[in-house]
Design a protein around this motif. Structure first.
Motif, PDB file in Angstrom:
ATOM      1  N   LEU A 247       0.420  -1.284   0.093  1.00 31.37           N
ATOM      2  CA  LEU A 247       0.046  -0.202   0.230  1.00 31.37           C
ATOM      3  C   LEU A 247       0.794   0.800   0.288  1.00 31.37           C
ATOM      4  CD1 LEU A 247      -2.798   1.099  -0.214  1.00 31.37           C
ATOM      5  CD2 LEU A 247      -2.601   1.288   2.939  1.00 31.37           C
ATOM      6  N   ASP A 248       2.195   1.141   0.680  1.00 28.03           N
ATOM      7  CA  ASP A 248       2.564   2.321   0.758  1.00 28.03           C
ATOM      8  C   ASP A 248       3.565   2.794  -0.333  1.00 28.03           C
ATOM      9  OD1 ASP A 248       1.979   2.867   3.499  1.00 28.03           O
ATOM     10  OD2 ASP A 248       4.814   2.001   4.548  1.00 28.03           O
ATOM     11  N   ALA A 249       3.812   1.691  -1.277  1.00 25.74           N
ATOM     12  CA  ALA A 249       4.306   1.784  -2.348  1.00 25.74           C
ATOM     13  C   ALA A 249       3.294   2.034  -3.763  1.00 25.74           C
ATOM     14  CB  ALA A 249       5.004   0.689  -3.341  1.00 25.74           C
ATOM     15  N   PHE A 250       2.275   1.442  -3.264  1.00 25.55           N
ATOM     16  CA  PHE A 250       0.923   2.140  -4.205  1.00 25.55           C
ATOM     17  C   PHE A 250       0.512   3.505  -4.576  1.00 25.55           C
ATOM     18  CE2 PHE A 250      -3.384   2.581  -5.601  1.00 25.55           C
ATOM     19  CZ  PHE A 250      -3.375   1.511  -6.333  1.00 25.55           C
ATOM     20  N   ILE A 251       0.592   4.221  -3.170  1.00 26.00           N
ATOM     21  CA  ILE A 251       0.216   5.267  -2.678  1.00 26.00           C
ATOM     22  C   ILE A 251       1.233   6.542  -2.638  1.00 26.00           C
ATOM     23  CG2 ILE A 251      -0.045   7.432  -0.822  1.00 26.00           C
ATOM     24  CD1 ILE A 251      -1.334   5.073   1.051  1.00 26.00           C
ATOM     25  N   ALA A 252       2.651   6.145  -3.314  1.00 27.06           N
ATOM     26  CA  ALA A 252       3.852   6.808  -3.522  1.00 27.06           C
ATOM     27  C   ALA A 252       3.609   6.880  -4.762  1.00 27.06           C
ATOM     28  CB  ALA A 252       4.715   6.153  -2.736  1.00 27.06           C
ATOM     29  N   SER A 253       3.806   5.427  -5.473  1.00 27.05           N
ATOM     30  CA  SER A 253       4.160   5.958  -6.566  1.00 27.05           C
ATOM     31  C   SER A 253       3.202   5.937  -8.308  1.00 27.05           C
ATOM     32  CB  SER A 253       4.707   4.503  -7.252  1.00 27.05           C
ATOM     33  OG  SER A 253       5.309   4.467  -8.127  1.00 27.05           O
TER      34      SER A 253
ATOM     35  N   ALA B 184      -8.415   0.740 -16.896  1.00 22.71           N
ATOM     36  CA  ALA B 184      -7.630   1.316 -15.907  1.00 22.71           C
ATOM     37  C   ALA B 184      -6.760   2.713 -15.998  1.00 22.71           C
ATOM     38  CB  ALA B 184      -6.885   0.285 -15.135  1.00 22.71           C
ATOM     39  N   SER B 185      -7.054   2.330 -17.868  1.00 22.43           N
ATOM     40  CA  SER B 185      -6.474   4.032 -18.366  1.00 22.43           C
ATOM     41  C   SER B 185      -7.305   5.153 -17.525  1.00 22.43           C
ATOM     42  CB  SER B 185      -5.923   3.791 -19.813  1.00 22.43           C
ATOM     43  OG  SER B 185      -7.910   3.547 -19.956  1.00 22.43           O
ATOM     44  N   ALA B 186      -8.848   5.120 -18.238  1.00 22.04           N
ATOM     45  CA  ALA B 186      -9.188   6.297 -17.868  1.00 22.04           C
ATOM     46  C   ALA B 186      -9.821   6.277 -16.241  1.00 22.04           C
ATOM     47  CB  ALA B 186     -10.709   6.276 -17.979  1.00 22.04           C
ATOM     48  N   TYR B 187      -9.126   5.894 -15.248  1.00 18.43           N
ATOM     49  CA  TYR B 187      -9.712   5.239 -13.566  1.00 18.43           C
ATOM     50  C   TYR B 187      -8.285   6.896 -13.216  1.00 18.43           C
ATOM     51  CZ  TYR B 187     -10.106   4.714  -9.288  1.00 18.43           C
ATOM     52  OH  TYR B 187      -9.902   5.252  -7.715  1.00 18.43           O
ATOM     53  N   GLN B 188      -8.739   7.930 -12.306  1.00 12.26           N
ATOM     54  CA  GLN B 188      -7.887   9.211 -12.156  1.00 12.26           C
ATOM     55  C   GLN B 188      -8.771   9.317 -10.340  1.00 12.26           C
ATOM     56  OE1 GLN B 188      -5.524   9.964 -13.609  1.00 12.26           O
ATOM     57  NE2 GLN B 188      -5.615   8.536 -15.140  1.00 12.26           N
ATOM     58  N   SER B 189      -9.421   8.543 -10.405  1.00  9.80           N
ATOM     59  CA  SER B 189      -9.571   8.861  -8.216  1.00  9.80           C
ATOM     60  C   SER B 189      -9.421   8.703  -7.408  1.00  9.80           C
ATOM     61  CB  SER B 189     -11.657   8.171  -8.837  1.00  9.80           C
ATOM     62  OG  SER B 189     -11.976   9.199  -9.859  1.00  9.80           O
ATOM     63  N   PHE B 190      -8.225   7.709  -7.503  1.00 14.34           N
ATOM     64  CA  PHE B 190      -7.465   7.627  -5.952  1.00 14.34           C
ATOM     65  C   PHE B 190      -6.960   8.736  -5.672  1.00 14.34           C
ATOM     66  CE2 PHE B 190      -3.667   5.989  -3.950  1.00 14.34           C
ATOM     67  CZ  PHE B 190      -4.602   4.741  -2.553  1.00 14.34           C
ATOM     68  N   ASN B 191      -7.747   9.049  -4.611  1.00 13.49           N
ATOM     69  CA  ASN B 191      -7.399  10.380  -3.534  1.00 13.49           C
ATOM     70  C   ASN B 191      -6.710  10.080  -2.498  1.00 13.49           C
ATOM     71  OD1 ASN B 191      -7.184  13.489  -3.570  1.00 13.49           O
ATOM     72  ND2 ASN B 191      -9.287  12.761  -2.429  1.00 13.49           N
TER      73      ASN B 191
ATOM     74  N   VAL C 269       2.019  12.256   3.269  1.00 10.22           N
ATOM     75  CA  VAL C 269       2.558  13.424   4.030  1.00 10.22           C
ATOM     76  C   VAL C 269       3.395  13.311   5.289  1.00 10.22           C
ATOM     77  CG1 VAL C 269       2.619  15.996   5.184  1.00 10.22           C
ATOM     78  CG2 VAL C 269       1.052  14.959   2.972  1.00 10.22           C
ATOM     79  N   ASP C 270       4.521  13.357   5.687  1.00  8.86           N
ATOM     80  CA  ASP C 270       5.438  12.390   7.178  1.00  8.86           C
ATOM     81  C   ASP C 270       4.530  11.511   6.798  1.00  8.86           C
ATOM     82  OD1 ASP C 270       7.035  14.360   6.662  1.00  8.86           O
ATOM     83  OD2 ASP C 270       5.418  15.928   8.002  1.00  8.86           O
ATOM     84  N   TRP C 271       4.398  10.983   8.392  1.00  8.24           N
ATOM     85  CA  TRP C 271       3.581   9.582   8.616  1.00  8.24           C
ATOM     86  C   TRP C 271       2.177   9.645   8.643  1.00  8.24           C
ATOM     87  CZ3 TRP C 271       7.301   6.233   7.685  1.00  8.24           C
ATOM     88  CH2 TRP C 271       8.690   7.443   8.676  1.00  8.24           C
ATOM     89  N   GLN C 272       1.525  10.589   7.945  1.00 10.16           N
ATOM     90  CA  GLN C 272      -0.094  10.663   7.607  1.00 10.16           C
ATOM     91  C   GLN C 272      -0.313  10.597   6.735  1.00 10.16           C
ATOM     92  OE1 GLN C 272      -0.810  14.936   8.955  1.00 10.16           O
ATOM     93  NE2 GLN C 272      -1.772  13.714  11.148  1.00 10.16           N
ATOM     94  N   PHE C 273      -2.074   9.785   6.290  1.00 11.88           N
ATOM     95  CA  PHE C 273      -2.597  10.143   5.327  1.00 11.88           C
ATOM     96  C   PHE C 273      -3.189  11.147   5.177  1.00 11.88           C
ATOM     97  CE2 PHE C 273      -2.456   4.831   6.841  1.00 11.88           C
ATOM     98  CZ  PHE C 273      -1.802   4.905   5.147  1.00 11.88           C
ATOM     99  N   ALA C 274      -3.249  11.755   3.685  1.00  4.29           N
ATOM    100  CA  ALA C 274      -3.692  11.957   3.679  1.00  4.29           C
ATOM    101  C   ALA C 274      -4.835  12.470   1.867  1.00  4.29           C
ATOM    102  CB  ALA C 274      -2.714  13.992   3.755  1.00  4.29           C
ATOM    103  N   ASP C 275      -5.824  13.851   2.048  1.00  2.53           N
ATOM    104  CA  ASP C 275      -5.765  13.754   1.114  1.00  2.53           C
ATOM    105  C   ASP C 275      -5.527  14.331  -0.018  1.00  2.53           C
ATOM    106  OD1 ASP C 275      -9.265  14.410  -0.544  1.00  2.53           O
ATOM    107  OD2 ASP C 275      -7.613  15.704  -0.347  1.00  2.53           O
ATOM    108  N   THR C 276      -5.025  13.749  -1.585  1.00  3.50           N
ATOM    109  CA  THR C 276      -4.190  13.593  -2.707  1.00  3.50           C
ATOM    110  C   THR C 276      -4.705  15.305  -2.935  1.00  3.50           C
ATOM    111  OG1 THR C 276      -4.391  11.272  -3.038  1.00  3.50           O
ATOM    112  CG2 THR C 276      -3.519  13.383  -5.333  1.00  3.50           C
ATOM    113  N   SER C 277      -6.024  15.880  -2.946  1.00  2.00           N
ATOM    114  CA  SER C 277      -6.472  16.729  -3.757  1.00  2.00           C
ATOM    115  C   SER C 277      -6.139  18.155  -2.925  1.00  2.00           C
ATOM    116  CB  SER C 277      -7.100  17.511  -4.576  1.00  2.00           C
ATOM    117  OG  SER C 277      -8.115  16.960  -3.191  1.00  2.00           O
TER     118      SER C 277
END
Length: 186
Positions: free
Chosen positions: A57-63, A93-100, A104-112
């Motif tokens: 999950l960490d790698a998925f979020i980061a990249s 998958a090519s049109a899916y852009q909703s991962f949000n 930030v540091d050690w917190q999960f945060a809203d991407t936008s």
């Protein structure tokens, strides 16, 4: 003994170096280098082979590259309140852009909100309260909700003060030796 002018010159040089480093790191964070991609892909693969979802999950979020590789060919969108009922929307998958979700540091945060904060540090990002649920079929449900969090003063966690938005979730199904993002619950 250091002369006052020498001290000021060193302080100015140190401040300039810090400013250049900060600008450089902000620019680097917006564009993923080949080295970043290779490292994130390695972390995702390792998480999969060891069945360590948090590492994956960490790698998925980061990249963005990891997200592209480990997003199912179609992402099914469902209502959060009625997860068994599909909304009828299924995006390739090519049109899916909703991962949000970002880090930030050690917190999960809203991407936008993180993007707004990076553009203007006076606009705070929105932290997320998260819950990871291990499902019987080796899938994981990642639920998140915007929240105001308080440092628990233990150095290793956050306490929810209150939720400030609606919950949402992602389902990562185990397929072909790794997890794939298959569903988005809003």
């Amino acid at each position: 003994m250091t002369k006052p002018d020498d001290f000021r010159r060193r302080s100015a040089l140190a401040s300039a170096a810090l400013a250049i480093a900060l600008v450089g790191s902000a620019q680097a964070s917006s564009a993923e280098t080949q080295e970043d991609i290779a490292q994130s892909m390695g972390e995702a693969k390792s998480g999969c082979s060891q069945k360590e979802f948090n590492q994956f999950l960490d790698a998925f979020i980061a990249s963005p590259a990891v997200r592209a590789k480990y997003t199912a060919p179609k992402v099914e969108q469902r209502g959060f309140g009625q997860p068994a009922k599909a909304t009828g929307r299924s995006l390739p998958a090519s049109a899916y852009q909703s991962f949000n979700v970002s880090h930030v540091d050690w917190q999960f945060a809203d991407t936008s909100s993180v993007a707004r904060w990076q553009a203007d540090p006076n606009k705070p990002y929105t932290a997320l309260d998260v819950k990871v649920e291990d499902l019987p079929d080796d899938s994981f449900k990642f639920t998140y909700q915007p929240a105001i969090l308080r440092d628990d003063d233990e150095g290793d966690g956050w306490t929810v003060v209150r939720h400030i938005g609606k919950p949402a979730a992602y389902l990562f199904a185990w397929r072909s030796g790794c997890w794939q993002l298959t569903q988005d619950f809003r």
